[in-house]
Design a protein around this motif. Structure first.
Motif, short mmCIF file in Angstrom:
data_model
loop_
_atom_site.label_atom_id
_atom_site.label_comp_id
_atom_site.label_asym_id
_atom_site.label_seq_id
_atom_site.Cartn_x
_atom_site.Cartn_y
_atom_site.Cartn_z
N ARG A 1 4.40 -6.79 -10.18
CA ARG A 1 4.05 -6.43 -8.82
C ARG A 1 4.94 -5.27 -8.37
N GLU A 2 4.92 -4.93 -7.11
CA GLU A 2 5.61 -3.75 -6.62
C GLU A 2 7.10 -3.75 -6.94
N ASP A 3 7.75 -4.91 -6.88
CA ASP A 3 9.19 -4.95 -7.10
C ASP A 3 9.56 -4.46 -8.49
N SER B 1 7.88 -0.44 -9.06
CA SER B 1 8.38 0.65 -8.22
C SER B 1 9.43 1.52 -8.91
N GLY C 1 -4.21 -8.47 -8.10
CA GLY C 1 -2.84 -8.32 -7.63
C GLY C 1 -2.16 -7.11 -8.25
N LEU C 2 -2.31 -6.95 -9.55
CA LEU C 2 -1.71 -5.81 -10.23
C LEU C 2 -2.37 -4.50 -9.78
N HIS D 1 -3.77 -3.87 -6.94
CA HIS D 1 -3.35 -3.56 -5.57
C HIS D 1 -1.94 -2.98 -5.56
N ALA D 2 -1.03 -3.59 -6.33
CA ALA D 2 0.35 -3.11 -6.38
C ALA D 2 0.41 -1.69 -6.94
N ALA D 3 -0.33 -1.44 -8.01
CA ALA D 3 -0.33 -0.11 -8.61
C ALA D 3 -0.90 0.93 -7.65
N ASP D 4 -1.95 0.56 -6.94
CA ASP D 4 -2.57 1.49 -6.00
C ASP D 4 -1.60 1.88 -4.88
N LYS D 5 -0.84 0.92 -4.37
CA LYS D 5 0.12 1.20 -3.31
C LYS D 5 1.21 2.15 -3.77
N LEU D 6 1.54 2.07 -5.06
CA LEU D 6 2.62 2.89 -5.60
C LEU D 6 2.12 4.20 -6.21
#
Length: 305
Positions: free
Chosen positions: A92-94, A97, A113-114, A116-121
């Motif tokens: 995830r993001e933690d 990042s 979940g993965l 979404h996390a990748a898209d945010k970063l």
């Protein structure tokens, strides 16, 4: 200077992280390091002699630090979001990042979940679970392992036994061909009439999925290759008490294995069978991964897929 030379030079400036997996990832790591890239690894069995050119990280975060690419396993992600690894790793993001700007993930298939996390970063995702060339290259090792499981868990021969293969994709078709060659009476249950016709050309009988429960009493074994809930309680109840039930599909699986066990059937989730021949399968997976990276280094459009 040729494009190939330019791409080769770019490899030497890359950092590739290999996160999770099994013995196959050892071969992938070895081949990745042979390109001249900096390679770190974490989350898969580490050989006593190490892997030339590969650094074993102490944590997942250390493995991904400043990585341009992260290679994750091809087996599907579990319901809790963890990847296939020798410890629980939920990317995830933690964790993600710490990767380099413009980093990419290469794996079989990402969950929501993965993704979404990748898209945010701003991390790109490249999936290869449905790469037909790659799946066919690894299919023989998976089928060999499945045959071993049958032999170890039955009191009858494959020859002259009645076996149902659910699904006729890349793995299902190679499995069908192998079972027919060994003298089994094979029935292929598939929704697609073209797949049933293809099974017929291999020497198997085709069966629509909606007739699977009716045919189940005649099967000594049923083997699902489809990651969808097809072999349900209704089907399992119709199987002989001595039947072997095997799920060869990725998570979430295609068989209600818990019910099969409670109903007295021998039930096996035959996950990660590619590890039966880790050098062969790891090499074939690297072939697909390298093509993705070469394409990206060549400046072609990125994107998930």
């Amino acid at each position: 200077m040729s494009d190939n030379h330019n791409i080769s030079g770019k490899w030497k400036s890359l950092k590739i992280a290999i996160l999770g997996g099994d013995d196959r990832e050892q071969e992938i790591a070895r081949l990745a390091a042979a390109t001249g890239a900096t390679v770190t690894a974490y989350g898969f069995p580490w050989p006593k002699a190490g892997i030339p050119g590969v650094v074993l990280a102490q944590t997942a975060g250390e493995c991904l630090q400043d990585a341009d690419f992260c290679l994750m396993p091809i087996p599907g992600i579990a319901m809790d979001g963890s990847i296939f690894a020798n410890e629980k790793i939920i990317p995830r993001e933690d964790i993600l990042s710490v990767m380099a700007d413009g980093a990419r993930l290469i794996l079989g298939k990402a969950d929501e979940g993965l993704a979404h996390a990748a898209d945010k970063l701003g991390i790109g995702i490249h999936e290869y679970e449905h790469d037909q060339e790659l799946m066919l290259l690894r299919a023989p090792a998976i089928v060999e392992a499945a045959l071993r499981i049958i032999i170890e868990n039955t009191a009858i021969t494959i020859h002259n036994s009645n076996i149902c293969v659910v699904g006729q994709g890349n793995i299902g078709s190679v499995l069908t061909r192998s079972l027919v060659a060994l003298g089994a009476h094979v029935t292929v249950a598939a929704r697609n009439p073209v797949q049933r016709a293809a099974a017929y050309t291999l020497g198997a009988e085709g069966l629509p999925l909606d007739r699977l429960a009716d045919a189940a009493p005649g099967f000594d074994m049923i083997m699902s290759t489809v990651p969808a809930p097809i072999v349900t309680r209704q089907i399992i109840d119709e199987l002989p008490a001595t039947a072997l039930v095997m799920d060869l599909s990725a998570p979430p699986g295609g068989v209600d294995l818990a019910y099969a066990e409670s109903a007295g059937r021998k039930a096996i989730w035959a996950r990660a069978l590619g590890r039966r021949a880790p050098i062969t399968v790891g090499g074939s997976q690297w072939t697909g991964i390298r093509k993705i990276i070469d394409r990206l280094l060549g400046g072609l459009p990125e994107g998930r897929g």
